[in-house]
Design a protein around this motif. Sequence first.
Motif, PDB file in Angstrom:
ATOM      1  N   UNK A 162       0.993  -1.015  -0.563  1.00  0.00           N
ATOM      2  CA  UNK A 162       0.186  -0.143  -0.156  1.00  0.00           C
ATOM      3  C   UNK A 162       0.873   1.361  -0.226  1.00  0.00           C
ATOM      4  N   UNK A 163       2.426   1.536   0.706  1.00  0.00           N
ATOM      5  CA  UNK A 163       3.059   2.315   0.108  1.00  0.00           C
ATOM      6  C   UNK A 163       2.891   3.056  -0.780  1.00  0.00           C
ATOM      7  N   UNK A 164       3.092   2.559  -1.584  1.00  0.00           N
ATOM      8  CA  UNK A 164       2.617   4.127  -2.935  1.00  0.00           C
ATOM      9  C   UNK A 164       2.233   4.474  -3.214  1.00  0.00           C
ATOM     10  N   UNK A 165       0.775   3.862  -2.845  1.00  0.00           N
ATOM     11  CA  UNK A 165      -0.028   4.566  -3.076  1.00  0.00           C
ATOM     12  C   UNK A 165       0.001   6.237  -2.079  1.00  0.00           C
ATOM     13  N   UNK A 166      -0.265   6.501  -1.712  1.00  0.00           N
ATOM     14  CA  UNK A 166       0.403   7.427  -0.081  1.00  0.00           C
ATOM     15  C   UNK A 166       0.804   8.775  -0.890  1.00  0.00           C
ATOM     16  N   UNK A 167       1.949   8.241  -2.298  1.00  0.00           N
ATOM     17  CA  UNK A 167       2.577   9.368  -2.997  1.00  0.00           C
ATOM     18  C   UNK A 167       1.584   9.934  -3.698  1.00  0.00           C
ATOM     19  N   UNK A 168       1.304   9.031  -4.020  1.00  0.00           N
ATOM     20  CA  UNK A 168      -0.170   9.525  -5.856  1.00  0.00           C
ATOM     21  C   UNK A 168      -1.639   9.675  -4.638  1.00  0.00           C
ATOM     22  N   UNK A 169      -1.990   9.711  -3.695  1.00  0.00           N
ATOM     23  CA  UNK A 169      -2.973  10.763  -2.962  1.00  0.00           C
ATOM     24  C   UNK A 169      -1.781  12.568  -2.476  1.00  0.00           C
ATOM     25  N   UNK A 170      -0.930  12.314  -2.025  1.00  0.00           N
ATOM     26  CA  UNK A 170      -0.363  13.486  -1.866  1.00  0.00           C
ATOM     27  C   UNK A 170      -0.476  14.142  -3.617  1.00  0.00           C
ATOM     28  N   UNK A 171       0.335  13.845  -4.865  1.00  0.00           N
ATOM     29  CA  UNK A 171       0.281  14.772  -6.102  1.00  0.00           C
ATOM     30  C   UNK A 171      -1.513  14.386  -6.016  1.00  0.00           C
ATOM     31  N   UNK A 172      -2.385  13.829  -6.117  1.00  0.00           N
ATOM     32  CA  UNK A 172      -3.757  13.973  -6.091  1.00  0.00           C
ATOM     33  C   UNK A 172      -3.875  15.778  -5.553  1.00  0.00           C
ATOM     34  N   UNK A 173      -4.229  15.532  -4.394  1.00  0.00           N
ATOM     35  CA  UNK A 173      -4.107  16.598  -3.501  1.00  0.00           C
ATOM     36  C   UNK A 173      -3.601  18.098  -3.969  1.00  0.00           C
ATOM     37  N   UNK A 174      -2.295  18.142  -4.269  1.00  0.00           N
ATOM     38  CA  UNK A 174      -1.414  19.339  -4.810  1.00  0.00           C
ATOM     39  C   UNK A 174      -2.165  19.366  -6.025  1.00  0.00           C
ATOM     40  N   UNK A 175      -2.641  18.656  -6.666  1.00  0.00           N
ATOM     41  CA  UNK A 175      -3.414  19.457  -8.194  1.00  0.00           C
ATOM     42  C   UNK A 175      -4.853  19.893  -7.698  1.00  0.00           C
ATOM     43  N   UNK A 209      -1.710  13.210 -11.418  1.00  0.00           N
ATOM     44  CA  UNK A 209      -1.184  12.333 -12.484  1.00  0.00           C
ATOM     45  C   UNK A 209      -2.035  11.042 -11.777  1.00  0.00           C
ATOM     46  N   UNK A 210      -3.141   9.833 -12.363  1.00  0.00           N
ATOM     47  CA  UNK A 210      -2.919   8.763 -11.568  1.00  0.00           C
ATOM     48  C   UNK A 210      -2.704   8.347 -10.292  1.00  0.00           C
ATOM     49  N   UNK A 211      -3.112   8.068  -9.091  1.00  0.00           N
ATOM     50  CA  UNK A 211      -2.640   7.522  -7.995  1.00  0.00           C
ATOM     51  C   UNK A 211      -2.007   6.402  -7.890  1.00  0.00           C
ATOM     52  N   UNK A 212      -2.286   5.616  -9.113  1.00  0.00           N
ATOM     53  CA  UNK A 212      -1.445   4.511  -8.892  1.00  0.00           C
ATOM     54  C   UNK A 212      -0.375   4.800  -9.962  1.00  0.00           C
ATOM     55  N   UNK A 213       0.197   6.241 -10.364  1.00  0.00           N
ATOM     56  CA  UNK A 213       1.813   6.544 -11.161  1.00  0.00           C
ATOM     57  C   UNK A 213       2.727   5.721 -10.449  1.00  0.00           C
ATOM     58  N   UNK A 214       3.102   5.958  -9.182  1.00  0.00           N
ATOM     59  CA  UNK A 214       4.595   5.306  -8.676  1.00  0.00           C
ATOM     60  C   UNK A 214       4.461   3.879  -8.364  1.00  0.00           C
ATOM     61  N   UNK A 215       3.283   3.485  -9.039  1.00  0.00           N
ATOM     62  CA  UNK A 215       3.317   1.550  -9.134  1.00  0.00           C
ATOM     63  C   UNK A 215       3.930   1.176 -10.225  1.00  0.00           C
ATOM     64  N   UNK A 216       3.204   1.879 -11.756  1.00  0.00           N
ATOM     65  CA  UNK A 216       3.410   2.078 -13.229  1.00  0.00           C
ATOM     66  C   UNK A 216       4.771   2.902 -13.253  1.00  0.00           C
ATOM     67  N   UNK A 217       5.622   4.270 -12.554  1.00  0.00           N
ATOM     68  CA  UNK A 217       6.766   4.284 -12.847  1.00  0.00           C
ATOM     69  C   UNK A 217       7.632   2.844 -12.037  1.00  0.00           C
TER      70      UNK A 217
END
Length: 303
Positions: free
Chosen positions: A14-27, A35-43
């Motif tokens: 679950x840990x990489x999901x938190x970075x997606x939430x941060x990016x969506x909040x900033x957006x 970017x998508x919530x799961x962007x870090x998983x894809x990267x």
Amino acid sequence: MYMRMAHYIFVIALSPLLFGIINRTKAFFAGRKGSPLLQLYHDIFKLLRKGAVYSKTTTWVFIAGPIVSLSAILAALTLVPFAGYPALVSFDGDLVLFIYLLALARFFMVIAALDTGSSFEGMGASREVQFAVFAEPALFLALAALARITGQVSISGIFSNTLSYSWTTYGPLIFLIWGAVFIVFLSENSRIPVDDPNTHLELTMIHEAMVLDHSGPDLACIFYGAALKFWVLGTLLAGMFFGADSHTWAVDRVIYILWMLLLAVIVGVVESVLARLRLLKVPHLLIIALALSAVSLILTLRQ
């Protein structure tokens, strides 16, 4: 033991999901879709499928840096409780090992950066170590103060429901400690106002400057280690407000996960409303965290 192992695997996933939430909040604050919530998983998966490029000037230290750093953070994760329930590994004095494991992860990333011979990576490594001089003792003193409050000397013991019950007696002290750990949390995770993980200006980068030459699976290890470190330190912040209070395993776990998601939103809000500090001002912020931790420990010793 099986339940503790399940908690450990759940956090790893679950840990990489938190970075997606941060990016969506900033957006959201910037009026963008983001970017998508799961962007870090894809990267991470994309980088794992690529090959790594190594300079002829680097040695085994450069290759070992990301691997040892990720391993140390995974080991530190075994010491962190989940939703107030004991960690996968727990023993008296494990908080000292916890600090050392985080320091080991930093040490190998620093020497890997220095191994490249790049002036920019050396500059980033220098800044990383300079800030760690204040951040590491601040975190250690904060944990020592919490150990004094709870009478426990293991991380699982400190962040059990004992700490949440201590708010009625030690509320102001715990709030001071939370403030100190939050500053350390932002610094250790290279977040604004200490560092900007999205910057590409070499002269102002700190952590990102150290990883400029990494690629492929090595860079995937660095990204994944950063996500795990965010969860590990975030658990300390959430654990000061929340323990296994309901004594219902499903409710405790849901509330704990919501706390971690809320923490990601808070970081996103902080990065949206605050500007990055000048580099010369960052040590001042970390000295405040160190002072808060020291004062809290002194006050607990006088109780």
